[in-house]
Design a protein around this motif. Structure first.
Motif: not given
Length: 198
Positions: A22, A40, A161, A177
């Motif tokens: 990502i 992604l 992820l 993230s």
């Protein structure tokens, strides 16, 4: 006078992008599509890259485009990127056995597949929440374009992820993230979107 870039010292983490990783936008990126976005990577080769923005939910639903879904729970659509915004794409965790012609992204995620079979899957009452995610458009980079953007520190690359990638939305997912990048990046979460307004 020092620029805000020097004050906050944004640097990338030297992780190379691969299919399934990502991209996490740096906190000051002002692009309308990519501000506070998590992308992604569906494909990454020497010829170019393709990805889908995971956390930009639109007001559109799949049900509006397919009359077969009129009586089913609303299926949200996300903004995948600025390329081919009139085309619907999807990722899923159903696998190739359920959806033939799927492209494997990693051990748990797949890209596209036989849409007619997916429609029958939904119509037959199988739940897809958290299993299938739809997008309008995609994000694309030409040869070396993404690598150059990473060198300019527009993106941090992660191979970690979150478990809720198929349900992810909003700036909170961007923050989650960033946390996976490690403690050196936690200050990103505190930065204002526009440093000149702080």
């Amino acid at each position: 006078m020092a620029s805000y870039k020097n004050i906050f010292k944004i640097t990338h983490n030297d992780t190379l992008p691969i299919q399934g990783s990502i991209l996490i936008s740096e906190p000051f990126l002002q692009d309308a599509y990519f501000q506070r976005s998590v992308v992604l990577l569906i494909e990454h080769t020497k010829h170019g890259s393709m990805g889908l923005i995971l956390n930009k939910k639109t007001d559109l639903v799949v049900n509006s485009f397919f009359k077969e879904f009129d009586q089913y729970p609303q299926i949200p659509i996300y903004l995948g990127g600025p390329v081919e915004t009139n085309r619907l794409f999807f990722i899923h965790s159903l696998g190739e056995n359920i959806l033939p012609d799927s492209i494997k992204i990693n051990d748990s995620l797949y890209f596209d597949g036989n849409f007619d079979i997916l429609k029958h899957y939904i119509i037959n009452g199988f739940p897809i929440e958290g299993k299938v995610k739809f997008f309008l458009g995609y994000s694309g980079w030409t040869e070396d374009q993404l690598n150059n953007e990473i060198k300019r520190n527009s993106w941090a690359v992660s191979h970690s992820l979150t478990n809720d990638i198929l349900l992810a939305e909003g700036e909170n997912y961007w923050k989650d993230s960033v946390r996976l990048l490690g403690k050196d990046y936690l200050t990103w979460i505190k930065y204002p979107k526009n440093p000149y307004l702080n």
